[in-house]
Structure formats: structure tokens, C-alpha cells
Motif scaffolding. Structure first.
Motif, PDB file in Angstrom:
ATOM      1  N   THR A  42      44.611  40.013  30.458  1.00  0.00           N
ATOM      2  CA  THR A  42      45.699  40.615  31.218  1.00  0.00           C
ATOM      3  C   THR A  42      45.142  41.738  32.083  1.00  0.00           C
ATOM      4  OG1 THR A  42      47.248  40.131  29.423  1.00  0.00           O
ATOM      5  CG2 THR A  42      47.933  41.759  31.057  1.00  0.00           C
ATOM      6  N   VAL A  43      45.556  41.781  33.341  1.00  0.00           N
ATOM      7  CA  VAL A  43      45.137  42.865  34.228  1.00  0.00           C
ATOM      8  C   VAL A  43      45.732  44.177  33.723  1.00  0.00           C
ATOM      9  CG1 VAL A  43      45.272  43.782  36.567  1.00  0.00           C
ATOM     10  CG2 VAL A  43      44.911  41.338  36.206  1.00  0.00           C
ATOM     11  N   SER A  44      44.861  45.146  33.512  1.00  0.00           N
ATOM     12  CA  SER A  44      45.316  46.412  32.931  1.00  0.00           C
ATOM     13  C   SER A  44      45.137  47.598  33.864  1.00  0.00           C
ATOM     14  CB  SER A  44      44.581  46.675  31.610  1.00  0.00           C
ATOM     15  OG  SER A  44      43.178  46.621  31.786  1.00  0.00           O
ATOM     16  N   GLU A  86      39.802  44.860  39.657  1.00  0.00           N
ATOM     17  CA  GLU A  86      40.756  45.192  38.611  1.00  0.00           C
ATOM     18  C   GLU A  86      40.121  44.998  37.241  1.00  0.00           C
ATOM     19  OE1 GLU A  86      45.062  43.861  40.283  1.00  0.00           O
ATOM     20  OE2 GLU A  86      43.554  42.267  40.152  1.00  0.00           O
ATOM     21  N   PRO A 146      50.337  39.410  35.602  1.00  0.00           N
ATOM     22  CA  PRO A 146      49.128  40.082  35.122  1.00  0.00           C
ATOM     23  C   PRO A 146      48.211  39.178  34.288  1.00  0.00           C
ATOM     24  CG  PRO A 146      50.975  40.676  33.745  1.00  0.00           C
ATOM     25  CD  PRO A 146      51.542  39.806  34.840  1.00  0.00           C
TER      26      PRO A 146
END
Length: 265
Positions: free
Chosen positions: A145-147, A193, A126
Motif C-alpha cells: 500500500t502506498v504510504s 512514493e 493506494p
């Protein structure tokens, strides 16, 4: 005599080149985009006339890896929101590219402010990091960070504004009248994203985007996009009014004497 490749192309060869260019397949890029609000006076200061600020002092950074067949490309852009009359769009200040092929075509045809640089998009699980780097300085770094996934937007269009010109042979002004170009990009997205993170701007004499501070971060996203573009000359512009801004396009050694602005505390 054997074919001399620097010689003139035949009409058939020229037509074949145009036909091949018109049939290019969709080229998808993977990248990171960050949008933030900055100092409205700073945005106004970088806009050459006849461009004017919009109601929102926004900066948009994109950092992408473009999947060109056999020729992968790193491409970046730092742009501010701008308007030309009734048309709202973006005015790029610098567009780092990793290959000369993309640089020369964009500068010569559209007037894009492209420069050779290092463009990095990294993802490990992430964790995401994207950066634009020149002269050993990562002057823009987006990290986070990909959330979560975001809904895919409908196909959309946006306008970028460029100034196309040739510096004069004697170093004074331009050879010919500069023109303002409207470049319209039609974009489709197949993955998007949300990223929770931040934007770091580092001091650079040649790429001073740190003068456009992050006052409020609107969003950071990661995604896969494809687009096509077409341009037109919107108008000829006042050469004397544009000349003070030309240094934005080049690595001028005299920029080393330009002190960064004083920030209020």
C-alpha cells in the motif's frame, strides 16, 4: 526490380537509422522497486568471476511498464549487488520482457540476460501489486500500500554488469572469448512514493530467485523514471570460469533436476 527489404541497406539509410536512434525522446516508465538483504553465501554463489560480492548482500527487483510510443513494454529485472574491481554495481540474473524486440536487442548488443515473460504493474487506489511471471509462475510478487510521497532524488548513475557470449556451434563452450560489459544507466525520477508491503518469492525451476530469500526488507518504492544507457567492454573473461554459470541465461530442461537448497531452521 522492386525494393527487396531483406536486401542490403544503402549508406544513406544506415546513417538515417543511426540519426533517428540518437534523437529518441525521453521514455518514462511506471514501476515498483524492492530492495532486500539476503544470504551472503547465495549472492557469492551466483557471481561469475571476475565479479565479487560487495559489503552488502542485496537483491534489487524492478517491475516496470515502459511507455514506448505505440509499443508499450513490460520490463523487469532481478539483480544482486556485485563489484568488478573498484566499480560497484548490479549483476542481473534474469530480465523478463514482454516483447521480443526488447529481448533480442538487449541480449545481442549488451549481453543482458533477458527472457520473454509476463510483467504486471497494477494499482487500485493506494493498493499496488507488481509481478514477474514465466511458465505460469509469478516467481516474484511485490505487493503493498502506498504510504506517502518521498523526496525526489537527484539524477544518478548506476552500473550493471553483463556477460556477452555466443554458445559454441558444437555445444561445447563458446564461439569466441566472452566479455564482461559495463552498462552505465543515467536515471531521472519525477515521482516517488513509499510502499508498505512485502515481497513473495515462489519456487520456479527456470527462474529460481527463491534461492535469494528476503532476510530483511530494506524498502519498496513506486515511481516514474526515465534513463539512458551506454555500454563498454571492460575485459575479456576466462571462458572456463564463466561456463558453469551459463545455465543462468537459458531455460535448461536439466534444471528440473536441481533441487532447491536446504534451509536451516
Amino acid at each position: 526490380m522492386a525494393r527487396v527489404r531483406y536486401g542490403a541497406r544503402t549508406e544513406e539509410e544506415t546513417a538515417a537509422t543511426r540519426t533517428a536512434a540518437a534523437r529518441l525522446p525521453d521514455v518514462w516508465s511506471t514501476g515498483v522497486t524492492a530492495l532486500w538483504e539476503t544470504d551472503p553465501d547465495a549472492v557469492a554463489a551466483v557471481l561469475p568471476p571476475p565479479l565479487t560480492p560487495t559489503g552488502s548482500p542485496l537483491v534489487r527487483v524492478s517491475v516496470s511498464e515502459v511507455a514506448l510510443p505505440g509499443y508499450p513494454l513490460g520490463a523487469g529485472s532481478v539483480a544482486v549487488a556485485a563489484a568488478h574491481g573498484a566499480v560497484d554495481g548490479w549483476y542481473p540474473l534474469v530480465m523478463p520482457m514482454t516483447h521480443e524486440r526488447a529481448l533480442t536487442g538487449g541480449r545481442e548488443v549488451f549481453g543482458e540476460p533477458k527472457k520473454l515473460g509476463r510483467v504486471t504493474v497494477e494499482r487500485e487506489g493506494p493498493a499496488v501489486r507488481a509481478a514477474l511471471e514465466r511458465h505460469g509462475i509469478a516467481f516474484v510478487e511485490v505487493r503493498g500500500t502506498v504510504s506517502g510521497a518521498l523526496p525526489l532524488p537527484e539524477p544518478s548513475s548506476r552500473t550493471d554488469f553483463y556477460f556477452k557470449f555466443l554458445p559454441a556451434v558444437d555445444g561445447r563452450g563458446f564461439d569466441g572469448d566472452p566479455v564482461l560489459v559495463h552498462c552505465v544507466r543515467h536515471e531521472r525520477v519525477r515521482r516517488l512514493e513509499r510502499i508498505t508491503g512485502d515481497v513473495v518469492l515462489r519456487e520456479s525451476a527456470f527462474d529460481p530467485v527463491a534461492d535469494l530469500p528476503v532476510l530483511r526488507l530494506r524498502e519498496i518504492t513506486a515511481g516514474e523514471r526515465t534513463s539512458d544507457q551506454s555500454g563498454r567492454v571492460a575485459e575479456r573473461v576466462d571462458a572456463r570460469a564463466l561456463l558453469p554459470y551459463v545455465h543462468q541465461r537459458y531455460d535448461d530442461p536439466l534444471q528440473a533436476h536441481d533441487a532447491p537448497p536446504e534451509r536451516s531452521t
